[in-house]
Design an enzyme around this catalytic site. Structure first.
Site: not given
Length: 229
Positions: A208, A137
């Site tokens: 993601e 992330c």
């Protein structure tokens, strides 16, 4: 090569795909549709709440007080600091951030990502698995932001540029600490364990990508039958 560097290197093709996908390209050009941004903000508000909870699960796995302190600070950053990036997007939409996120969304791709992190936090004793699930992330945001600021296609007059400016520096310390923890916690891992941890890292990198794409598509649950909503 350090194990953390090996993970980053392996993730580069996925990150390049993320960069070329519609969400980041729209951010780059300063013309990402406002409905897409609002969907992203609603989904990310839900995601970050769980991300903070996973930090709390990670804390008991830490052996050194310094690492515990850093994780506590990161929880506070999610509560206060990262809202700054969300406020940039809310200003672009020209609506108050707190009003935007009153409407909650919990889409399939976000659900899968969050559960991936929780699984590794609960099922794996070695904290390296949890960190591998979390680390992409900040790393993805860091890499994309730094690349965008060097991209000649960046719309320097658009407010969305400030989102890249924020993430180009704010993730640096977290990425550095995650790298150090990853290298330290995998020193005695078997090759099989390292492969599992690498898969975990790459899966989160794919998550993601899916997260950005689900915002562009304004993804909803499809239950089939007579109800396709």
């Amino acid at each position: 090569m350090l194990f953390s560097s090996e993970l980053k290197q392996a993730s580069q093709p996925i990150i390049e795909d993320i960069y070329q996908d519609p969400f980041i390209q729209g951010m780059l050009k300063g013309d990402l549709p406002k409905d897409v941004i609002k969907y992203y903000l609603r989904a990310d508000a839900s995601y970050l709440k769980e991300f903070a909870n996973i930090y709390a699960l990670l804390i008991p796995k830490m052996q050194e007080l310094e690492d515990v302190q850093f994780l506590v600070e990161q929880i506070q950053f999610i509560v206060d600091g990262e809202v700054e990036a969300h406020e940039i997007l809310a200003d672009f939409v020209n609506e108050p951030y707190n009003e935007i996120i009153k409407e909650k969304v919990w889409p399939p791709s976000g659900d899968h990502y969050i559960k991936h992190m929780y699984f590794n936090a609960y099922a794996k004793e070695n904290a390296a698995y949890t960190i591998a699930a979390m680390a992409p992330c900040p790393y993805v945001y860091q890499v994309i932001a730094k690349q965008a600021l060097q991209d000649e296609l960046l719309n320097n007059d658009a407010l969305l540029k400030e989102w890249f400016v924020f993430y180009s520096t704010e993730m640096d310390e977290l990425v550095r600490v995650f790298d150090n923890l990853m290298d330290k916690l995998t020193q005695n891992c078997t090759n099989q364990e390292k492969n599992e941890i690498k898969d975990c890292f790459l899966q989160s990198t794919v998550h993601e990508r899916n997260f950005f794409n689900m915002s562009v598509n304004e993804e909803v649950w499809s239950y089939g039958g007579d109800n396709n909503e």
